[in-house]
Design a protein around this motif. Structure first.
Motif, PDB file in Angstrom:
ATOM      1  N   PRO A 106       0.899  -0.990   0.053  1.00  0.00           N
ATOM      2  CA  PRO A 106       0.030   0.195   0.042  1.00  0.00           C
ATOM      3  C   PRO A 106       0.754   1.278   0.027  1.00  0.00           C
ATOM      4  O   PRO A 106       1.968   1.450   0.611  1.00  0.00           O
ATOM      5  CB  PRO A 106      -0.862  -0.234   1.327  1.00  0.00           C
ATOM      6  CG  PRO A 106       0.246  -1.048   2.229  1.00  0.00           C
ATOM      7  CD  PRO A 106       0.790  -1.772   1.327  1.00  0.00           C
ATOM      8  N   VAL A 107       0.269   2.482  -0.433  1.00  0.00           N
ATOM      9  CA  VAL A 107       1.070   3.565  -0.473  1.00  0.00           C
ATOM     10  C   VAL A 107       1.067   4.210   0.549  1.00  0.00           C
ATOM     11  O   VAL A 107      -0.204   4.038   1.332  1.00  0.00           O
ATOM     12  CB  VAL A 107       0.547   4.590  -1.836  1.00  0.00           C
ATOM     13  CG1 VAL A 107       0.977   3.825  -3.022  1.00  0.00           C
ATOM     14  CG2 VAL A 107      -0.702   5.239  -1.576  1.00  0.00           C
ATOM     15  N   THR A 108       1.702   5.147   1.296  1.00  0.00           N
ATOM     16  CA  THR A 108       1.726   5.952   2.565  1.00  0.00           C
ATOM     17  C   THR A 108       1.037   7.295   1.974  1.00  0.00           C
ATOM     18  O   THR A 108       0.077   7.495   2.784  1.00  0.00           O
ATOM     19  CB  THR A 108       3.117   6.296   3.015  1.00  0.00           C
ATOM     20  OG1 THR A 108       3.838   5.055   3.216  1.00  0.00           O
ATOM     21  CG2 THR A 108       2.809   7.148   4.520  1.00  0.00           C
ATOM     22  N   ALA A 109       1.230   7.825   0.824  1.00  0.00           N
ATOM     23  CA  ALA A 109       0.380   9.004   0.432  1.00  0.00           C
ATOM     24  C   ALA A 109       0.459   9.022  -1.135  1.00  0.00           C
ATOM     25  O   ALA A 109       1.536   8.483  -1.710  1.00  0.00           O
ATOM     26  CB  ALA A 109       1.128  10.007   0.981  1.00  0.00           C
ATOM     27  N   GLY A 110      -0.271   9.707  -1.724  1.00  0.00           N
ATOM     28  CA  GLY A 110      -0.025   9.860  -3.169  1.00  0.00           C
ATOM     29  C   GLY A 110      -1.226   8.911  -3.745  1.00  0.00           C
ATOM     30  O   GLY A 110      -2.086   8.143  -3.205  1.00  0.00           O
ATOM     31  N   THR A 111      -1.490   9.172  -5.195  1.00  0.00           N
ATOM     32  CA  THR A 111      -2.654   8.332  -5.768  1.00  0.00           C
ATOM     33  C   THR A 111      -1.656   7.566  -7.178  1.00  0.00           C
ATOM     34  O   THR A 111      -0.728   8.215  -7.607  1.00  0.00           O
ATOM     35  CB  THR A 111      -3.544   9.102  -6.352  1.00  0.00           C
ATOM     36  OG1 THR A 111      -3.087  10.231  -7.298  1.00  0.00           O
ATOM     37  CG2 THR A 111      -4.498   9.601  -5.054  1.00  0.00           C
TER      38      THR A 111
END
Lengths: 322, 244
Positions: free
Chosen positions: B57-62
């Motif tokens: 999973p990403v921590t932030a961003g799209t």
């Protein structure tokens, strides 16, 4: 003839040979051993769906066996419902139970999953022990009646039980045979071999495990229903102890885990061996069968981790682990 | 690169506890291109790769694929949308044959065993290991295993194929064959992102190179320019490349 057609021919041969056996063997004790062998072959075939193909090693299948045996017995003894329907009801209940238990348990991996299945089955055993509505520790005695295919009671002739157990085995075999070549079969084996890679190929890992568990539990419960009819008296100790969970897993492991014929081959070796030693040793041999299981597991895992069947394969896979 | 990008990465960061593996990475991938994701060990290539594949999973961003936000989507669903991947260390299904391995991927698109089998045989021929179809996957040589990984991913009919260090550990001849195969895959209309740290192999193959360093995007552009970039030389290639 393709490899798969050959399997069907082989099955027909085995079925014909086994169907003739009760005409040849008249000794009740030997017929008993035959019934148990076929029953454990069917139950191990059911266990193999989840444990062998999908790689989720359950050591708690006694729970589903018990649910099947109890559902069948309660429906018959209390309401007079034929064990045919009772066993089906037990199968459906087990299926739902497997889905309910799988939801949390399939988040556990490897050994943790196996440990959870042992614990849950033990909890089930304790619950039934203290549940008076289903006879508690005393169990359920099937009412005595005339021999009949409706009530599955045969007091004198044991041959019908051979046919019933054989029928159950054939059904579980055919279901396995059909699934082996379908999307579910491929997905289960992928989940067993490498869940991360499976996921990257679009395999629904969680759903695959749930489907395997539901199907496996269903047929295990049918076997439980059959066993209840066969012995016509059940109590918690006689259908729900850990020993049964072992006896469902062992034939598959012994014969060849995740293979079509492994459970039958394993049961044909294991069940006569333990039954005969038990009868020779009488009451003093009570723990001996467990010692035999232990020894067999050690021999197999050291000499042939893939099971007896792998002796007949040209391309034995040296690295495979059960 | 024409039309809207197939993949858009916007301000993506990834933290493992106090460690920053990727920091505010933004990147577009055009339809039909071969993009090389390069950088020294620990640059955050594999982390970014796994976030695109849905394994992390990403921590932030799209992350958007074909204009659709897939940031929260698991790997299985991304595969269904058309993102295929290979693994750095090949992860074959070792109790199955080579053909069966590929069929697992094929069941993503069809539930007919016969159709899946026929398609899998074609895919194996396409990647050049059709002759090994009935061999147990464990018996494959390392370069064959790399091809199997690729065949399996191709069987899911991806629009975007992610290749994780598929060239590492290959002999020059094997690497040459690998390069040809990747070009052949692209010619089928598949967009490719490849993570690689063997520059000699990547540079002639890719249309565009993206250099990561300490989790950040250091440089991006056509490979010939990227290798001449001062920042890239200092951070990654070393002084001996300055003359070239």
């Amino acid at each position: 003839m393709t490899h798969r057609q050959l399997q069907l021919v082989l099955l027909s041969g085995v079925v014909i040979a086994l169907a003739i056996l009760p005409r040849v063997i008249t000794d009740v004790y030997m017929l008993n051993v035959l019934v148990l062998t076929l029953m454990y072959a069917a139950l191990s075939q059911s266990w193999n769906i989840l444990g062998g193909y999908c790689g989720q090693i359950s050591l708690g299948h006694a729970l589903y066996f018990g649910v099947g045996a109890y559902a069948t017995s309660v429906f018959y003894a209390s309401f007079g419902i034929t064990p045919w329907l009772g066993a089906l009801a037990g199968g459906v209940i087990s299926m739902l139970l497997a889905l309910g238990l799988g939801y949390p348990c399939f988040r556990l991996k490897g050994h943790y999953f196996s440990i959870a299945t042992i614990v849950i089955a033990e909890i089930g055993l304790l619950l039934v022990h203290n549940w008076d509505a289903v006879g508690g520790a005393l169990g359920i005695q099937w009412p005595i009646g005339p021999d009949s295919w409706v009530t599955l009671q045969f007091a004198r002739d044991k041959a019908p039980y051979v046919y019933l157990a054989l029928g159950l085995f054939v059904i579980t075999w055919l279901v396995t045979y059909w699934i082996e070549d379908s999307r579910w079969g491929f997905w289960w084996r992928a989940v067993k071999d490498n869940p991360e890679a499976a996921e990257s190929l679009g395999v629904e890992v969680f759903r695959s495990k749930m489907a395997a568990a539901a199907l496996s539990a269903f047929f295990t419960a049918l076997g439980g229903g059959f066993y209840a009819a066969f012995v016509s008296y059940i109590d918690p100790e006689s259908v729900m102890t850990f020993r049964f969970s072992l006896l469902f897993a062992l034939p598959a492991v012994l014969g060849g885990i995740g293979t079509l014929w492994g459970p039958l081959v394993g049961a044909a070796v294991l069940i006569p061996l333990t039954e005969i030693t038990r009868s020779y040793m009488g009451g003093s041999g009570n723990g001996l069968d467990l010692i035999i299981y232990g020894a067999l597991i050690m021999i197999i895992s050291l000499a042939k981790p893939e099971g007896i069947l792998s002796l007949f394969h040209r391309n034995a896979k040296p690295d495979a682990r059960p | 690169m024409s039309g809207e990008p197939i993949l858009e990465i916007r301000n993506v960061s990834k933290h493992f506890g106090g460690l920053t593996a990727n920091d505010d990475v933004s990147l577009n991938v055009g339809r039909g291109e071969i993009l090389g994701l390069i950088g020294p060990n620990g640059a955050g290539k594999s982390t970014l790769f796994n976030m695109i594949a849905g394994a992390l999973p990403v921590t932030a961003g799209t992350i958007r694929f074909n204009g659709r936000d897939i940031t929260a989507m698991p790997g299985t669903a991304r595969c269904a949308l058309g993102i295929g991947r290979t693994f750095q260390v090949p992860r074959s299904f070792d109790t199955m044959t080579v053909l069966e391995n590929v069929m697992v991927g094929g069941f993503m698109r069809s539930s007919s065993t016969g159709a899946v089998r026929r398609a899998a045989i074609e895919t194996l021929d396409f990647v050049g290991i059709g002759g090994r179809a009935d061999a147990p996957a464990v018996e494959l040589t390392p370069p064959e295993k790399r091809r199997l990984e690729m065949a399996r991913a191709l069987a899911t009919r991806p629009q975007l194929l992610l290749l994780d260090e598929v060239m590492t550990g290959l002999t020059p001849a094997e690497a040459k064959a690998g390069v040809d195969l990747i070009r052949k895959v692209r010619d089928q209309g598949v967009t490719i992102i490849m993570v690689e740290h063997v520059m000699e192999i990547v540079m002639p193959l890719v249309d565009r190179a993206v250099v990561l360093h300490l989790g950040r995007l250091l440089a991006e552009g056509n490979p010939a320019d990227v290798v001449r970039d001062d920042k890239v030389i200092t951070a990654y290639l070393g002084e001996r490349h300055r003359a070239a």
